[in-house]
Design a protein around this motif. Sequence first.
Motif, PDB file in Angstrom:
ATOM      1  N   VAL B  35      -0.583  -3.056 -16.964  1.00  0.00           N
ATOM      2  CA  VAL B  35       0.220  -2.134 -17.932  1.00  0.00           C
ATOM      3  C   VAL B  35      -0.026  -0.702 -16.998  1.00  0.00           C
ATOM      4  O   VAL B  35      -1.319  -0.365 -17.013  1.00  0.00           O
ATOM      5  N   TRP B  36       0.993   0.336 -16.954  1.00  0.00           N
ATOM      6  CA  TRP B  36       0.953   1.561 -16.625  1.00  0.00           C
ATOM      7  C   TRP B  36       1.285   2.512 -17.706  1.00  0.00           C
ATOM      8  O   TRP B  36       2.435   2.280 -18.057  1.00  0.00           O
ATOM      9  N   GLY B  37       0.537   3.465 -18.050  1.00  0.00           N
ATOM     10  CA  GLY B  37       1.051   4.270 -19.087  1.00  0.00           C
ATOM     11  C   GLY B  37       0.976   5.764 -18.615  1.00  0.00           C
ATOM     12  O   GLY B  37       0.180   5.953 -17.629  1.00  0.00           O
ATOM     13  N   THR B  38       1.943   6.384 -18.981  1.00  0.00           N
ATOM     14  CA  THR B  38       2.301   7.892 -18.619  1.00  0.00           C
ATOM     15  C   THR B  38       2.792   8.724 -20.010  1.00  0.00           C
ATOM     16  O   THR B  38       3.118   8.134 -21.052  1.00  0.00           O
ATOM     17  N   ASP B  39       3.163  10.037 -19.769  1.00  0.00           N
ATOM     18  CA  ASP B  39       3.762  10.766 -20.574  1.00  0.00           C
ATOM     19  C   ASP B  39       5.193  11.415 -20.013  1.00  0.00           C
ATOM     20  O   ASP B  39       5.058  11.249 -18.757  1.00  0.00           O
ATOM     21  N   VAL B  40       5.931  11.428 -21.055  1.00  0.00           N
ATOM     22  CA  VAL B  40       7.419  11.862 -20.480  1.00  0.00           C
ATOM     23  C   VAL B  40       7.724  13.204 -21.111  1.00  0.00           C
ATOM     24  O   VAL B  40       7.654  13.302 -22.526  1.00  0.00           O
ATOM     25  N   ASP B  41       8.202  14.282 -20.529  1.00  0.00           N
ATOM     26  CA  ASP B  41       8.527  15.320 -21.095  1.00  0.00           C
ATOM     27  C   ASP B  41      10.173  15.305 -21.518  1.00  0.00           C
ATOM     28  O   ASP B  41      11.071  14.626 -20.571  1.00  0.00           O
ATOM     29  N   CYS B  42      10.227  15.168 -22.917  1.00  0.00           N
ATOM     30  CA  CYS B  42      11.652  14.712 -23.416  1.00  0.00           C
ATOM     31  C   CYS B  42      12.405  15.816 -23.705  1.00  0.00           C
ATOM     32  O   CYS B  42      13.237  15.886 -24.575  1.00  0.00           O
ATOM     33  N   THR B  43      11.973  17.253 -23.458  1.00  0.00           N
ATOM     34  CA  THR B  43      12.591  18.439 -23.676  1.00  0.00           C
ATOM     35  C   THR B  43      14.021  18.591 -23.278  1.00  0.00           C
ATOM     36  O   THR B  43      14.780  18.624 -24.224  1.00  0.00           O
ATOM     37  N   ASP B  44      14.481  17.943 -22.121  1.00  0.00           N
ATOM     38  CA  ASP B  44      15.721  18.089 -21.470  1.00  0.00           C
ATOM     39  C   ASP B  44      16.431  16.730 -22.319  1.00  0.00           C
ATOM     40  O   ASP B  44      17.666  16.906 -22.433  1.00  0.00           O
ATOM     41  N   LEU B  45      15.614  15.899 -22.469  1.00  0.00           N
ATOM     42  CA  LEU B  45      16.525  14.685 -23.329  1.00  0.00           C
ATOM     43  C   LEU B  45      16.933  15.057 -24.635  1.00  0.00           C
ATOM     44  O   LEU B  45      18.189  14.643 -25.017  1.00  0.00           O
ATOM     45  N   ALA B  69      18.292   4.027 -19.258  1.00  0.00           N
ATOM     46  CA  ALA B  69      17.217   4.493 -18.058  1.00  0.00           C
ATOM     47  C   ALA B  69      16.442   3.190 -17.679  1.00  0.00           C
ATOM     48  O   ALA B  69      16.291   2.969 -16.418  1.00  0.00           O
ATOM     49  N   THR B  70      16.123   2.294 -18.673  1.00  0.00           N
ATOM     50  CA  THR B  70      15.434   1.243 -18.088  1.00  0.00           C
ATOM     51  C   THR B  70      16.277   0.155 -17.201  1.00  0.00           C
ATOM     52  O   THR B  70      15.890  -0.240 -16.156  1.00  0.00           O
ATOM     53  N   ALA B  71      17.525   0.261 -17.577  1.00  0.00           N
ATOM     54  CA  ALA B  71      18.520  -0.625 -16.973  1.00  0.00           C
ATOM     55  C   ALA B  71      18.394  -0.047 -15.603  1.00  0.00           C
ATOM     56  O   ALA B  71      18.674  -0.873 -14.457  1.00  0.00           O
ATOM     57  N   CYS B  72      18.952   1.221 -15.484  1.00  0.00           N
ATOM     58  CA  CYS B  72      19.306   1.990 -14.402  1.00  0.00           C
ATOM     59  C   CYS B  72      17.995   1.786 -13.337  1.00  0.00           C
ATOM     60  O   CYS B  72      18.162   1.959 -12.109  1.00  0.00           O
ATOM     61  N   ALA B  73      16.683   1.882 -13.809  1.00  0.00           N
ATOM     62  CA  ALA B  73      15.399   1.926 -13.087  1.00  0.00           C
ATOM     63  C   ALA B  73      15.209   0.566 -12.563  1.00  0.00           C
ATOM     64  O   ALA B  73      14.916   0.028 -11.375  1.00  0.00           O
ATOM     65  N   ILE B 255       4.921  -0.824  -9.506  1.00  0.00           N
ATOM     66  CA  ILE B 255       4.908  -0.213 -10.799  1.00  0.00           C
ATOM     67  C   ILE B 255       4.856   1.214 -11.061  1.00  0.00           C
ATOM     68  O   ILE B 255       5.585   1.892 -11.692  1.00  0.00           O
ATOM     69  N   GLY B 256       4.031   1.661 -10.103  1.00  0.00           N
ATOM     70  CA  GLY B 256       4.008   3.243 -10.171  1.00  0.00           C
ATOM     71  C   GLY B 256       5.136   3.999  -9.641  1.00  0.00           C
ATOM     72  O   GLY B 256       5.599   4.903 -10.246  1.00  0.00           O
ATOM     73  N   LEU B 257       5.850   3.502  -8.866  1.00  0.00           N
ATOM     74  CA  LEU B 257       7.263   3.770  -8.470  1.00  0.00           C
ATOM     75  C   LEU B 257       8.357   3.656  -9.569  1.00  0.00           C
ATOM     76  O   LEU B 257       9.113   4.464  -9.722  1.00  0.00           O
ATOM     77  N   PHE B 258       8.246   2.518 -10.190  1.00  0.00           N
ATOM     78  CA  PHE B 258       8.989   2.034 -11.145  1.00  0.00           C
ATOM     79  C   PHE B 258       9.190   2.973 -12.391  1.00  0.00           C
ATOM     80  O   PHE B 258      10.036   3.564 -12.865  1.00  0.00           O
ATOM     81  N   VAL B 259       7.759   3.119 -12.700  1.00  0.00           N
ATOM     82  CA  VAL B 259       7.487   4.294 -13.801  1.00  0.00           C
ATOM     83  C   VAL B 259       7.964   5.480 -13.614  1.00  0.00           C
ATOM     84  O   VAL B 259       8.503   6.415 -14.356  1.00  0.00           O
ATOM     85  N   ALA B 260       7.785   6.090 -12.244  1.00  0.00           N
ATOM     86  CA  ALA B 260       8.273   7.427 -11.807  1.00  0.00           C
ATOM     87  C   ALA B 260       9.805   7.611 -11.936  1.00  0.00           C
ATOM     88  O   ALA B 260      10.211   8.472 -12.449  1.00  0.00           O
ATOM     89  N   THR B 261      10.447   6.311 -11.605  1.00  0.00           N
ATOM     90  CA  THR B 261      11.972   6.500 -11.856  1.00  0.00           C
ATOM     91  C   THR B 261      12.400   6.544 -13.220  1.00  0.00           C
ATOM     92  O   THR B 261      13.338   7.320 -13.813  1.00  0.00           O
ATOM     93  N   LEU B 262      11.914   5.745 -14.032  1.00  0.00           N
ATOM     94  CA  LEU B 262      11.896   5.713 -15.545  1.00  0.00           C
ATOM     95  C   LEU B 262      11.791   7.089 -16.135  1.00  0.00           C
ATOM     96  O   LEU B 262      12.685   7.612 -16.920  1.00  0.00           O
ATOM     97  N   ARG B 263      10.637   7.606 -15.828  1.00  0.00           N
ATOM     98  CA  ARG B 263      10.261   8.956 -16.338  1.00  0.00           C
ATOM     99  C   ARG B 263      11.414   9.980 -15.871  1.00  0.00           C
ATOM    100  O   ARG B 263      11.496  10.826 -16.726  1.00  0.00           O
ATOM    101  N   GLU B 264      11.791   9.928 -14.572  1.00  0.00           N
ATOM    102  CA  GLU B 264      12.825  10.814 -14.051  1.00  0.00           C
ATOM    103  C   GLU B 264      13.936  10.488 -14.925  1.00  0.00           C
ATOM    104  O   GLU B 264      14.667  11.564 -15.268  1.00  0.00           O
ATOM    105  N   PHE B 265      14.636   9.293 -14.961  1.00  0.00           N
ATOM    106  CA  PHE B 265      15.607   9.321 -15.964  1.00  0.00           C
ATOM    107  C   PHE B 265      15.517   9.682 -17.387  1.00  0.00           C
ATOM    108  O   PHE B 265      16.681  10.077 -18.057  1.00  0.00           O
TER     109      PHE B 265
END
Lengths: 81, 300
Positions: B35-45, B69-73, B255-265
Motif C-alpha cells: 500500500v502506497w499513501g500520499t496526498d493530492v493537491d485538489c485545488t485545480d481539480l 484518472a485511474t483508468a488513464c494511469a 507503484i511509486g510511478l503509478f501513484v505519481a501519474t495518478l496524482r498528476e492526473f
Amino acid sequence: MTEPVEQELLSFVASRVANGQALEPDTDLLQDELLDSLLIMDLVAHVEGRYGIRLENTDIAPANFRSVEKLSALISARRPR
Amino acid sequence: MERPLVEPPVPDEAIPTWNMNYLYGCPTPADPTIVWGTDVDCTDLQNYLRHLNAESAVLITPVHVLLRATACAMARHPQFNRRVLRRRIYQYKQVNLLLPFRKRQPAETDVMVLEQVDRKPLVEIARELWQHHQDAARGEFVYDRQRSLGLSRRMTRRLFYRMHLWLANGVNLPAREHSKRHRTAAATVNYFGFKGAAPLRSFKPSRAPYDGVPVNVTMGGIEPRPVALNGEVVVRSIAPLFVRADHRIVDAHDIGLFVATLREFIGNPAAMEFGGSASVGGESALAAATAREPAGHRPR
C-alpha cells in the motif's frame, strides 16, 4: 416569500450539509462544494418520493442542481397541474 | 556455523491464548500486498469542476475524475492492468474498473462495473454512473445478494460461493454479466469524500477473496490544509490517496510511478484531458470532457 417546495427542499439539504443553517435558496451548491454523489442521489430519491415525479439521467445536470431554487423550479415544471 | 534461533522453541504454555489462535489458525504470513499513501493537491481539480459544471449538461463530481484518472494511469502503466491466475500473470484486454457504492434500499454496499473507462470522456463516465445510481435507487440493479439468498440452504450457499471463487481464481472462463465483477476489472476505486466521514489519514484497502482485482485506488475527502508552496505556508484543498497493489505483479518502484501519474492526473485534470497542457477552463474544458478520444489515455 419562499415557496413551500423551495422551503421543504431547503430544510432537506440544510440538514445534510455542513453549516446548513446559512443555506439560502440561491446558494450555489456547486460553487460551495456542498453536494456529493450520495447527497445528489438522496435528493433524487427524495424528490421522486415526495413529489411523485421521475427524474431522468439527463436531469442530473448542473443547471438543475446548482441551487435549491433551481431544483425547486424543475419540480414545479414537472409536477402535474 | 551458528544457528540464529534459540532451541527449543517457546513452549505453548508460554504463549498467550490469543496469539495461539493466530499461530495455529493463520497460514504463513507471506503477504504480497503493498500500500502506497500520499496526498493530492485538489485545488485545480475543484477549479476545473467549477468551470466544467458551468457549461456541462451533466453534473460532474470528483468521483468521475478519480475514475478517469485511474483508468488513464492504468493505460499508461499497463502492468497494473493484470491479474494472477493459477500462479501465472495475465493482461486484461481492456481497462475496466469497479466502483463500490452505497445503496439506500437495502442499505448496503454494491459494486458496479465500468468498462473501457480510459476510452470514455468524463461526461460519458458521469452519465453512466448516474444511470447506475438511479437504477440502484429504484431497485433495478442486479446484485449478488439476490442470487445468494435465492439459494435457501446454507450448505448450498456455501458450496455455491466456494465453487464461484474456485472458478474465479483458477479458470480463465468468459465473464458473464454476473461474474464481471470478479473477472473483468483489475482495479477497484473508492471515494470516501461523503459528508459525515472522518478525515482519512491512513487506509488499508481489504483484499477480496477473488484474485482478479489486485489494485485498489482510494481517495479520501478533499479538505483545506496548510501546505508549503514556494516557501510560503498556504491553505490548499488536499485529499489523501492510497493505492494497493500486488507484489506478485508489480514492485514498489512501479507503484511509486503509478501513484505519481495518478496524482498528476487528479491534481491537474485539464492536463490529463489535454495531454500535458496547462490548466484550462470553460468551453475548452467541456470540449475535452466530451471528447471521444481524450489525450490522457495514451501510453507514454
